[in-house]
Design a protein around this motif. Structure first.
Motif, PDB file in Angstrom:
ATOM      1  N   ILE A   1       0.999  -1.321   0.123  1.00  0.00           N
ATOM      2  CA  ILE A   1      -0.082  -0.233   0.129  1.00  0.00           C
ATOM      3  C   ILE A   1       0.967   1.203   0.126  1.00  0.00           C
ATOM      4  O   ILE A   1       1.602   1.522   0.997  1.00  0.00           O
TER       5      ILE A   1
ATOM      6  N   ALA B   1       2.970   3.992  -3.207  1.00  0.00           N
ATOM      7  CA  ALA B   1       4.108   3.990  -4.097  1.00  0.00           C
ATOM      8  C   ALA B   1       5.131   5.187  -3.992  1.00  0.00           C
ATOM      9  O   ALA B   1       5.238   5.826  -4.964  1.00  0.00           O
ATOM     10  N   GLY B   2       5.407   5.672  -2.803  1.00  0.00           N
ATOM     11  CA  GLY B   2       6.437   6.445  -2.368  1.00  0.00           C
ATOM     12  C   GLY B   2       7.849   5.850  -2.263  1.00  0.00           C
ATOM     13  O   GLY B   2       7.750   4.842  -2.939  1.00  0.00           O
TER      14      GLY B   2
ATOM     15  N   ALA C   1       9.273   4.197   0.007  1.00  0.00           N
ATOM     16  CA  ALA C   1       9.176   2.916   0.677  1.00  0.00           C
ATOM     17  C   ALA C   1       8.655   2.109  -0.267  1.00  0.00           C
ATOM     18  O   ALA C   1       9.170   0.840  -0.562  1.00  0.00           O
ATOM     19  N   GLY C   2       7.300   2.384  -0.643  1.00  0.00           N
ATOM     20  CA  GLY C   2       6.616   1.404  -1.532  1.00  0.00           C
ATOM     21  C   GLY C   2       7.185   0.881  -2.699  1.00  0.00           C
ATOM     22  O   GLY C   2       6.989  -0.038  -3.054  1.00  0.00           O
TER      23      GLY C   2
ATOM     24  N   THR D   1      -1.408   2.766  -5.285  1.00  0.00           N
ATOM     25  CA  THR D   1      -1.180   4.220  -4.894  1.00  0.00           C
ATOM     26  C   THR D   1      -2.352   4.794  -5.026  1.00  0.00           C
ATOM     27  O   THR D   1      -3.467   4.756  -5.846  1.00  0.00           O
TER      28      THR D   1
ATOM     29  N   LYS E   1      22.722   9.758   5.216  1.00  0.00           N
ATOM     30  CA  LYS E   1      21.310   9.331   4.432  1.00  0.00           C
ATOM     31  C   LYS E   1      21.969   8.906   3.003  1.00  0.00           C
ATOM     32  O   LYS E   1      21.620   7.644   2.788  1.00  0.00           O
TER      33      LYS E   1
ATOM     34  N   GLU F   1      -7.537   3.628  -3.582  1.00  0.00           N
ATOM     35  CA  GLU F   1      -7.422   3.725  -1.813  1.00  0.00           C
ATOM     36  C   GLU F   1      -7.321   2.567  -1.321  1.00  0.00           C
ATOM     37  O   GLU F   1      -8.500   1.874  -1.478  1.00  0.00           O
TER      38      GLU F   1
ATOM     39  N   THR G   1       2.441   4.157   3.789  1.00  0.00           N
ATOM     40  CA  THR G   1       1.461   5.379   3.515  1.00  0.00           C
ATOM     41  C   THR G   1       1.922   6.722   3.617  1.00  0.00           C
ATOM     42  O   THR G   1       1.389   7.607   3.663  1.00  0.00           O
ATOM     43  N   GLY G   2       3.104   6.929   3.934  1.00  0.00           N
ATOM     44  CA  GLY G   2       3.743   7.954   4.296  1.00  0.00           C
ATOM     45  C   GLY G   2       2.957   9.391   4.867  1.00  0.00           C
ATOM     46  O   GLY G   2       2.495   8.991   6.161  1.00  0.00           O
TER      47      GLY G   2
ATOM     48  N   PHE H   1       0.211  10.475   4.128  1.00  0.00           N
ATOM     49  CA  PHE H   1      -1.337  10.370   3.756  1.00  0.00           C
ATOM     50  C   PHE H   1      -2.412  10.287   4.894  1.00  0.00           C
ATOM     51  O   PHE H   1      -3.453  10.437   4.775  1.00  0.00           O
TER      52      PHE H   1
ATOM     53  N   ARG I   1      -0.626  15.617   0.396  1.00  0.00           N
ATOM     54  CA  ARG I   1       0.376  16.271   0.004  1.00  0.00           C
ATOM     55  C   ARG I   1      -0.290  17.807  -0.527  1.00  0.00           C
ATOM     56  O   ARG I   1      -1.625  17.374  -0.998  1.00  0.00           O
TER      57      ARG I   1
ATOM     58  N   ALA J   1      -5.541   9.731   2.836  1.00  0.00           N
ATOM     59  CA  ALA J   1      -6.131   8.598   2.715  1.00  0.00           C
ATOM     60  C   ALA J   1      -6.832   8.468   4.238  1.00  0.00           C
ATOM     61  O   ALA J   1      -6.443   8.837   5.326  1.00  0.00           O
TER      62      ALA J   1
ATOM     63  N   THR K   1       5.350  17.940   9.529  1.00  0.00           N
ATOM     64  CA  THR K   1       6.703  18.386   8.945  1.00  0.00           C
ATOM     65  C   THR K   1       6.141  19.714   7.969  1.00  0.00           C
ATOM     66  O   THR K   1       5.049  19.945   7.789  1.00  0.00           O
ATOM     67  N   THR K   2       7.226  20.414   7.633  1.00  0.00           N
ATOM     68  CA  THR K   2       6.836  21.680   6.541  1.00  0.00           C
ATOM     69  C   THR K   2       7.766  21.535   5.543  1.00  0.00           C
ATOM     70  O   THR K   2       8.544  20.767   5.428  1.00  0.00           O
TER      71      THR K   2
ATOM     72  N   ALA L   1      12.735   6.278   4.265  1.00  0.00           N
ATOM     73  CA  ALA L   1      11.789   5.614   3.984  1.00  0.00           C
ATOM     74  C   ALA L   1      12.030   4.497   2.901  1.00  0.00           C
ATOM     75  O   ALA L   1      11.723   3.009   3.098  1.00  0.00           O
TER      76      ALA L   1
HETATM   77  C1  LIG Z   1       5.214  18.757   3.109  1.00  0.00           C
HETATM   78  C2  LIG Z   1       6.463  17.847   3.070  1.00  0.00           C
HETATM   79  C3  LIG Z   1       7.521  18.448   3.567  1.00  0.00           C
HETATM   80  C4  LIG Z   1       8.698  17.432   3.793  1.00  0.00           C
HETATM   81  N1  LIG Z   1       9.662  17.589   4.417  1.00  0.00           N
HETATM   82  C5  LIG Z   1      10.683  16.911   4.573  1.00  0.00           C
HETATM   83  C6  LIG Z   1      12.093  17.360   4.819  1.00  0.00           C
HETATM   84  O1  LIG Z   1      12.115  18.522   5.170  1.00  0.00           O
HETATM   85  N2  LIG Z   1      12.825  16.577   5.273  1.00  0.00           N
HETATM   86  C7  LIG Z   1      12.796  15.252   5.058  1.00  0.00           C
HETATM   87  O2  LIG Z   1      13.544  14.473   5.121  1.00  0.00           O
HETATM   88  N3  LIG Z   1      11.758  14.901   4.425  1.00  0.00           N
HETATM   89  C8  LIG Z   1      10.563  15.444   4.324  1.00  0.00           C
HETATM   90  N4  LIG Z   1       9.420  15.120   3.992  1.00  0.00           N
HETATM   91  C9  LIG Z   1       9.230  13.695   3.976  1.00  0.00           C
HETATM   92  C10 LIG Z   1       9.467  12.858   2.879  1.00  0.00           C
HETATM   93  O3  LIG Z   1       8.397  13.426   2.024  1.00  0.00           O
HETATM   94  C11 LIG Z   1       9.124  11.425   3.472  1.00  0.00           C
HETATM   95  O4  LIG Z   1       9.925  11.133   4.346  1.00  0.00           O
HETATM   96  C12 LIG Z   1       9.151  10.552   2.264  1.00  0.00           C
HETATM   97  O5  LIG Z   1       8.432  10.917   1.134  1.00  0.00           O
HETATM   98  C13 LIG Z   1       8.392   9.301   2.711  1.00  0.00           C
HETATM   99  O6  LIG Z   1       8.169   8.337   1.981  1.00  0.00           O
HETATM  100  P1  LIG Z   1       7.014   7.212   2.244  1.00  0.00           P
HETATM  101  O7  LIG Z   1       7.496   6.087   0.992  1.00  0.00           O
HETATM  102  O8  LIG Z   1       7.008   6.669   3.397  1.00  0.00           O
HETATM  103  O9  LIG Z   1       5.830   7.818   1.752  1.00  0.00           O
HETATM  104  P2  LIG Z   1       5.287   8.931   0.721  1.00  0.00           P
HETATM  105  O10 LIG Z   1       6.445   9.305  -0.241  1.00  0.00           O
HETATM  106  O11 LIG Z   1       4.563   9.989   1.657  1.00  0.00           O
HETATM  107  O12 LIG Z   1       4.537   7.912   0.041  1.00  0.00           O
HETATM  108  C14 LIG Z   1       3.162   7.809   0.396  1.00  0.00           C
HETATM  109  C15 LIG Z   1       2.573   6.811  -0.722  1.00  0.00           C
HETATM  110  O13 LIG Z   1       1.339   5.990  -0.034  1.00  0.00           O
HETATM  111  C16 LIG Z   1       0.211   6.096  -1.108  1.00  0.00           C
HETATM  112  N5  LIG Z   1      -0.869   6.148  -0.056  1.00  0.00           N
HETATM  113  C17 LIG Z   1      -1.250   6.502   1.148  1.00  0.00           C
HETATM  114  N6  LIG Z   1      -2.224   5.971   1.628  1.00  0.00           N
HETATM  115  C18 LIG Z   1      -2.709   5.189   0.634  1.00  0.00           C
HETATM  116  C19 LIG Z   1      -3.920   4.278   0.648  1.00  0.00           C
HETATM  117  N7  LIG Z   1      -4.664   4.086   1.733  1.00  0.00           N
HETATM  118  N8  LIG Z   1      -4.211   3.485  -0.215  1.00  0.00           N
HETATM  119  C20 LIG Z   1      -3.375   3.551  -1.165  1.00  0.00           C
HETATM  120  N9  LIG Z   1      -2.275   4.158  -1.461  1.00  0.00           N
HETATM  121  C21 LIG Z   1      -1.814   5.321  -0.339  1.00  0.00           C
HETATM  122  C22 LIG Z   1       0.348   7.754  -1.665  1.00  0.00           C
HETATM  123  O14 LIG Z   1      -0.473   7.775  -2.762  1.00  0.00           O
HETATM  124  C23 LIG Z   1       1.907   7.706  -1.738  1.00  0.00           C
HETATM  125  O15 LIG Z   1       2.083   6.745  -3.157  1.00  0.00           O
HETATM  126  C24 LIG Z   1       8.146  16.007   3.665  1.00  0.00           C
HETATM  127  C25 LIG Z   1       6.914  15.610   3.237  1.00  0.00           C
HETATM  128  C26 LIG Z   1       5.906  16.362   2.785  1.00  0.00           C
HETATM  129  C27 LIG Z   1       4.624  16.183   2.440  1.00  0.00           C
END
Ligand SMILES: Cc1cc2nc3c(=O)[nH]c(=O)nc-3n(C[C@H](O)[C@H](O)[C@H](O)COP(=O)(O)OP(=O)(O)OC[C@H]3O[C@@H](n4cnc5c(N)ncnc54)[C@H](O)[C@@H]3O)c2cc1C
Length: 655
Positions: free
Chosen positions: A73, A75-76, A78-79, A97, A117, A185, A216-217, A219, A235, A241, A261-262, A445
């Protein structure tokens, strides 16, 4: 001592660290009772275009059912790693995603790597991860950070073309056999007898799965704040989600918390006066992230762009100070914790009142865009004040904002609820990776997504999990830290978190970890042959056996440039490396001593109630991990060891 053996090095270590308390905050979750309310919610969603077929599915209840071995679940970062690795292990995999157009999106700075990192990206690359390879193809400036200091802290970083990175990762997913992508979703997890067996999605379909990885990052119940404006969003311009949190809490028994976060405003490069800034060029001899990138060819085609440096000043600080009450960071509407090491400008100015200026790095976001990122100007101020603040900075007097900065709040799950394999303790075959575990950063991630994916795959195949040690990788340190101590603010990696950082450098990630990737089947025959040639040549050159050495072409993608660097580091730091290796070996004993999962800490009378509570909460997998739990004393470890010995004796008597 033979430093470069033709066998992989195996070390184990342990450290003493603090347990941070986990606070469960109230989180907003919509009521979801029937498929009708589900449909209503769907129809209300501002960004959804609803194909008729979905509506018909709801009306007629003609839900499809399908089956995969692993469902991911998200495609960030991690996904993407999780889904690619599962498919590469030969498992029938589906990645869900919310938006196919935002696969591997970088919502903050489009930069990969950086201090500690960069090491993690090199590590997952050595085991078979994707991030390093995509970065090499999408990077527009490469720099080795800390290059004036010792090799223990050299950290690669690349500024990337944001769109290109996302497109290339998306393409990797689309081209991967055994991997399907679906834009929908996930609304709930199906759990039977303590084991996850599928996912329900918003179209009404049930997707059966042997294992599920949740990534899910930002979301889960994402809420965006821009000054006094507040709206739902995972975002900017992406819906949150809204359902899955209920299921994680109700069906999976997971406790959720809130973090925030900002991000910074983006401005138009044509409105910047670069003559007032200092140019920051990439390295003259850049190094690729991936072990599999052919250096010479890559360098020949790489077109690096410059970044720039400017500073905030007293005028900027006054604008911020006068308006702190208007920022969504400070007016108490964002009550959750933000990353301490990536603070908003409002937080920096409040925290360090004596400072009259802060660095602002002005960084391009791509080859085909005028958008420029203001690194250091993370903010939750209202948009008019963002513009004013920017225009107070040298070189940005006439800068025009294209996108405003904003703050985002989201649900995360306490990592004390997962094992080191990243499988949840509450539900079997359910794995969590990425921001959902309370970390921040693309690399953190991706590393967790990779490990969660590998372990979901290994579990489905009936094999033992991959647990990386603190001694052998930053990825192992990250996972050990969060699963042992928990998090009370978004966790990011630093070199200072590693106790043996001279042994786990960015340059030797392949020597430390490629054998692991090979044993899981993620390193191809051809790539592994090349790696073995490199490892053997390195050992030969180190021992001055220089007859019959291969040519650079035969070594490629490895090279004599790499061999010379490796030998230089080892000759210069040999004594220190040996000491670290010895210390690590000493601690290995504790890391190897497993604690049975069903061990009953409540029956150990000599433990204080705090010790019992901490041990029962973390349920450490080894004596080493137990020793790192806050409030667990050396005397507790001695008692625990005696109990384990006793239990072992009793068990062997029974046989
Ligand atoms: C505004 C903002 C500022 C940030 N600032 C920083 C920073 O300063 N420094 C830093 O290191 N990191 C920062 N980040 C964090 C960084 O973006 C994340 O750490 C990273 O992207 C996390 O990766 P992830 O794969 O866990 O999740 P994400 O990249 O958030 O991806 C989540 C994925 O899950 C999918 N998803 C979620 N819920 C569902 C569901 N129920 N069903 C299907 N799909 C779903 C989404 O569509 C997306 O594809 C920031 C993020 C944001 C939004």
């Amino acid at each position: 001592m033979l430093v470069f053996s033709k066998q992989p090095m195996i070390l184990q270590v342990s450290v003493f660290t603090m347990l941070t308390p986990f606070k469960i905050s109230r989180h907003r979750v919509p009521k979801l009772k029937t498929s009708n309310s589900n449909l209503l919610k769907f129809l209300e969603m501002p960004y959804s275009i609803i194909p008729d077929i979905f509506i018909n599915n709801f009306k007629e209840g003609c839900y499809m059912e399908r089956k995969y071995q692993v469902v991911i679940i998200g495609a960030g970062h991690a996904g993407c790693e999780a889904s690619l690795v599962c498919a590469r292990m030969g498992l029938k995999t589906l990645v869900l995603t919310l938006n196919v157009d935002s696969i591997a999106r970088m919502p903050c700075n489009p930069a990969i790597g950086g201090i500690a990192k960069g090491q993690m990206v090199r590590e997952i690359d050595a085991i078979g991860g994707e991030m390093g390879q995509i970065t090499d193809r999408a990077g527009l400036q490469f720099k080795m950070l800390n290059s004036s200091r010792g090799p223990a802290v050299w950290s690669p970083r690349a500024q990337c073309d944001k769109e290109l990175y996302s497109v290339l990762m998306s393409k990797s997913l689309q081209n991967q056999s055994d991997l399907e992508i679906l834009q929908s979703e996930a609304t709930s997890l199906i759990v039977k007898n303590g084991k996850v067996c599928g996912v329900k999605i918003l179209t009404g379909e049930t997707i059966n799965a042997d294992a599920v990885v949740v990534t899910t990052g930002t979301f889960l119940n994402g809420a965006i704040h821009l000054g006094k404006m507040h709206f739902d969003g995972g975002r900017f311009n992406e819906r949150p989600a809204s359902y899955l949190s209920i299921s994680l809490a109700k069906d999976c028994g997971l406790k959720l918390g809130r973090f925030k976060t900002t991000t910074t405003p983006r401005i138009n490069t044509l409105s910047i006066d670069y003559s007032k800034m200092t140019e920051q060029l990439g390295d003259e001899k850049p190094k690729p992230f991936s072990h599999f990138t052919e250096i010479k060819q890559w360098r020949a085609t790489l077109k690096q762009l410059p970044c720039w440096l400017t500073y905030t000043n007293t005028c900027t600080h006054k604008i911020v100070e006068d308006n702190l009450g208007l920022s969504s960071i400070n007016i108490g509407e964002v009550n959750s914790k933000s990353p301490r090491y990536c603070p908003a400008i409002e937080e920096k100015i409040e925290r360090y009142p004596e400072k009259t200026s802060h660095h602002i790095f002005v960084e391009p976001e791509g080859y085909n865009t005028n958008e420029v990122y203001l690194n250091g100007l993370y903010t939750g101020l209202p948009f008019d004040l963002q513009q004013k603040m920017i225009n107070s900075i040298a070189g940005l007097e006439d800068a025009k904002v294209i996108r405003y900065g904003y703050a985002i709040e989201y649900d995360y799950s306490s990592p004390l609820q997962i094992k080191k394999s990243l499988e949840t303790k509450t539900v079997e075959n359910l794995f969590l990776g990425g921001q959902i575990n309370g970390t921040t950063g693309y690399e953190e991630a991706a590393s967790q997504g990779f490990v969660a994916g590998v372990n979901a795959g290994l579990k489905v195949l009936g094999k033992a999990p991959l647990i990386l040690g603190r001694n052998e990788s930053y990825v192992g340190i990250l996972i050990d830290d969060i699963t042992t101590k928990g998090v009370d603010e978004p966790y990011r990696m630093f070199t200072s978190r590693a106790e043996y950082r001279l042994s786990i450098r960015n340059d030797n990630a392949d020597l430390r970890l490629m054998d692991i990737g090979r044993s899981i089947g993620l390193i191809s025959d051809k790539a592994y042959e090349k790696f073995e040639l490199y490892r053997n040549t390195l050992a030969d050159v180190y021992e001055n056996n220089t007859d019959n050495l291969p040519t650079d072409k035969e070594l490629s993608p490895w090279s004599f440039e790499r061999i010379n660097e490796e030998i230089f580091i080892h000759k210069k730091y040999e004594g220190y490396i040996e000491i670290q290796d010895r210390m690590a070996n000493k601690m290995k004993k504790n890391e190897d001593r497993k604690i049975p999962e069903d061990f009953d800490y409540s029956k150990v009378d000599s433990f204080s109630s705090e010790t019992k509570q901490r041990l029962m909460e973390v349920r450490p997998q080894t004596i080493g991990q137990a020793s790192r739990i806050h409030a667990v004393k050396p005397s507790d470890i001695a008692i625990l060891t005696i109990y384990l010995e006793k239990r072992k004796r009793e068990e062997s008597k029974k046989l």
